[in-house]
Write an enzyme that holds these catalytic residues in place. Structure first.
Site, short mmCIF file in Angstrom:
data_model
loop_
_atom_site.label_atom_id
_atom_site.label_comp_id
_atom_site.label_asym_id
_atom_site.label_seq_id
_atom_site.Cartn_x
_atom_site.Cartn_y
_atom_site.Cartn_z
N HIS A 106 2.44 -0.40 -16.56
CA HIS A 106 2.07 -1.48 -15.66
C HIS A 106 0.58 -1.72 -15.85
CE1 HIS A 106 2.99 -4.29 -12.60
NE2 HIS A 106 2.39 -3.66 -11.60
N HIS B 219 -0.06 -0.09 -5.96
CA HIS B 219 -0.12 -1.49 -5.55
C HIS B 219 0.44 -1.55 -4.13
CE1 HIS B 219 -0.48 -3.52 -9.77
NE2 HIS B 219 -1.65 -3.21 -9.25
N HIS C 254 3.34 3.83 -7.67
CA HIS C 254 2.00 3.43 -8.08
C HIS C 254 1.27 2.82 -6.89
CE1 HIS C 254 4.27 -0.29 -8.45
NE2 HIS C 254 3.15 -0.98 -8.62
N ASP D 243 2.31 -3.29 -2.27
CA ASP D 243 3.72 -3.50 -1.91
C ASP D 243 4.56 -2.27 -2.18
OD1 ASP D 243 3.09 -4.22 -4.62
OD2 ASP D 243 5.12 -5.00 -4.87
N HIS D 244 3.91 -1.17 -2.57
CA HIS D 244 4.63 0.08 -2.78
C HIS D 244 4.13 1.23 -1.90
CE1 HIS D 244 6.97 -1.22 -6.38
NE2 HIS D 244 6.02 -2.13 -6.38
N ASP E 216 8.24 -1.98 -11.50
CA ASP E 216 6.94 -2.47 -11.95
C ASP E 216 6.58 -1.92 -13.33
OD1 ASP E 216 7.09 -3.23 -9.26
OD2 ASP E 216 4.91 -3.35 -9.13
N HIS F 176 13.37 -5.75 -6.75
CA HIS F 176 11.96 -6.15 -6.87
C HIS F 176 11.86 -7.62 -7.29
CE1 HIS F 176 7.68 -5.95 -8.13
NE2 HIS F 176 7.62 -5.02 -7.20
#
Length: 307
Positions: free
Chosen positions: A141, A64, A62, A66-67, A213, A271
């Site tokens: 999410h 975000h 996804h 941090d991914h 997530d 995570h």
């Protein structure tokens, strides 16, 4: 056959001294699949001796940061190092717009083609060859960042021929391929020799699932039923269940419930929120429900087990 997972980043949105944000590599018979690509992923690939020029498929769960914040840096490095083979990226359709905008503003052109595959937000097969099949499935999410999990499953292998028995029944070489596919052998005299006498079962197909997530929903277990190794986010402990729900994340206890419901072979927790400098404190609540649970750390390598 090698089926091996390397954890590049086991933390959540805020990286710590010991834990980078989300990224990992799965090696299936020297096919390297990158799963998520947080900031700093290319440094982790070097540090943990992953031959990143062999990565041809990248899966982004996804959008975000941090991914995926490490993706433009990795692609730029590969281009500067002379990569020419195409790179396949499986992600939310908006990622193509983001990367192309970055490249345009930097006045940079990659020296290799990038093929974008938009995730449909439904259960679907993304990639398949003679060794492995990769599928995606929807999780839950925040609305601005639809998220998918990924399932990597070995293809069923052919049966193994018992050479002693094949020689004893004088099976022609030309018929061996049929034996591998389960056919019985008929002698010139018309006697039927059952395939089970001439071959042995192949090892069971292994599988790996990545679920990061997401809110906990027991129905998600159906997507990964019987998986050999399950990675599930455990951003919080059960004492923060309300916060987990508010932020659309899961607790370690909920991850264990999912693994139990799915009949998984082994569970890896990851995570982790930066509030847990030692995430091993989350193990008791998970193991109380699903004993075969471990917390992962950056640099850990796991062989995906047979069931």
């Amino acid at each position: 056959m090698k089926f091996e997972l390397t954890i590049l980043g086991s933390g959540s949105a805020v990286p710590t001294f010991h834990r980078n944000s989300a990224a990992q590599v799965l090696n299936v018979l020297e096919r390297y699949f990158l799963i998520d690509c947080a900031e700093g992923t290319q440094h982790r690939l070097r540090r943990f001796h992953i031959p990143y020029n062999k990565i041809n498929h990248i899966f982004i769960s996804h959008l975000h940061g941090d991914h995926y914040f490490g993706l433009i840096g990795l692609l730029s490095t590969l281009s500067m190092q002379g990569r020419r083979g195409e790179m396949n990226i499986y992600a939310d359709a908006r990622l193509q717009e983001i990367l192309e905008f970055q490249l345009e503003k930097m006045k940079t052109r990659l020296q290799f083609p990038v093929v974008y595959h938009a995730l449909s937000r439904r259960e679907e097969v993304l990639y398949e060859d003679r060794v492995v099949q990769v599928s995606a499935f929807p999780l839950k999410h925040r609305h601005e960042a639809p998220v998918c999990g990924f399932l990597f499953r070995e293809q069923e292998r052919e049966r193994s021929i018992r050479k002693d028995m094949a020689d004893a029944w004088q099976v022609p070489v030309a018929f061996m391929q049929h034996l591998k596919r389960g056919a019985d052998f008929v002698t010139p005299e018309g006697e039927v020799v059952p395939n089970a006498r001439l071959t042995t079962d192949p090892p069971p197909a292994r599988s790996y699932a990545y679920m990061s997530d997401t809110l906990y929903r027991e129905r998600f277990a159906e997507y990964v039923r019987g998986v050999s190794l399950l990675y599930h986010e455990a951003t919080y402990g059960k004492e923060e269940e309300a916060l987990a729900k508010e932020t659309f994340h899961s607790t370690a206890e909920q991850a264990a419930c999912l693994a139990k419901a799915a009949g998984a072979g082994r569970l890896l927790l990851g995570h982790f929120s930066a509030r847990y400098p030692e995430p091993a404190c989350l193990l008791p609540e998970a193991r109380a429900i699903f004993p075969n649970t471990d917390v992962c750390a950056d640099g850990d390598v796991y062989a995906v087990p047979y069931r």
